[in-house]
Design a protein around this motif. Sequence first.
Motif, PDB file in Angstrom:
ATOM      1  N   UNK A 266       0.842  -1.202   0.000  1.00 17.64           N
ATOM      2  CA  UNK A 266       0.000   0.000   0.000  1.00 17.64           C
ATOM      3  C   UNK A 266       0.876   1.251   0.000  1.00 17.64           C
ATOM      4  N   UNK A 267       1.968   1.203   0.738  1.00 19.99           N
ATOM      5  CA  UNK A 267       2.928   2.307   0.760  1.00 19.99           C
ATOM      6  C   UNK A 267       3.447   2.581  -0.654  1.00 19.99           C
ATOM      7  N   UNK A 268       3.767   1.505  -1.373  1.00 19.08           N
ATOM      8  CA  UNK A 268       4.265   1.655  -2.749  1.00 19.08           C
ATOM      9  C   UNK A 268       3.231   2.308  -3.647  1.00 19.08           C
ATOM     10  N   UNK A 269       1.948   1.928  -3.464  1.00 21.75           N
ATOM     11  CA  UNK A 269       0.862   2.484  -4.281  1.00 21.75           C
ATOM     12  C   UNK A 269       0.659   3.973  -3.975  1.00 21.75           C
ATOM     13  N   UNK A 270       0.708   4.337  -2.693  1.00 21.63           N
ATOM     14  CA  UNK A 270       0.515   5.753  -2.348  1.00 21.63           C
ATOM     15  C   UNK A 270       1.676   6.605  -2.876  1.00 21.63           C
TER      16      UNK A 270
END
Length: 241
Positions: free
Chosen positions: A28-32
């Motif tokens: 999720x961090x990568x997506x944000x």
Amino acid sequence: GLNNEQRKAADTIEGPVLILAGAGSGKTRSITYRMANMVENYGLDPKTILAVTFTNKAAREMKERVTGLLGKKKSKGITLSTFHSLALKILRAEIEKLGYSKNFTIFDTADQMSLIREALNSYQGEKSFDRKSILAQIGKLKSAGISSEEFSRTDNFNTDLDYDLATEHCYQFYTDKMKFYNVIDFDDIILLTVKLFKLYPEIAEKYSRRYQYIMVDEYQDTNQLQFSMILELTSTHNNLC
């Protein structure tokens, strides 16, 4: 703030991207960061970015993270949504094409059970049937993308099973009555959106052109119907992460 693999995911913008990693490893961090990168470094219009998740809580958390990275002004316009709230937004604008009016309401469980009782009262079978079981089966059929008209022509239907015969009657009765009352249920939200896209490809194209960059968090939880909806939304491009 990203490791090499996260950075690679966040910096691959065009085309299809699949991010596979264990729990807590920063998907999720990568997506944000990917969204922030699109706006900050690639200069993409925030309105062309769509991120879809499964719960309102997850959507809110992602919104907070993106706003933290970009600030309110730059992140304004990015759509961070659940599957159902996105589909509902589309239906509110387009459902008239399916014979409903835009002021449709959504049935709760009590309303659904009442309608199934009415359907069973009109059924000529000799046995009694459990309303919850019938309603659960209808929900499963909708999640599989099977409409009331299609049910009897699928492998899910067995003419030797009393419950299948009762479900066929109830599903059709239920569908007809709901359309008459201008109501839908929770399972209809994505089913009708996919139906809309398939019957009217120009509508799918319209939303695909609006959302040029699409990301799905927790993708492993998508069912076939949700995947169909996402595929339709990528009909003018292949930018799916």
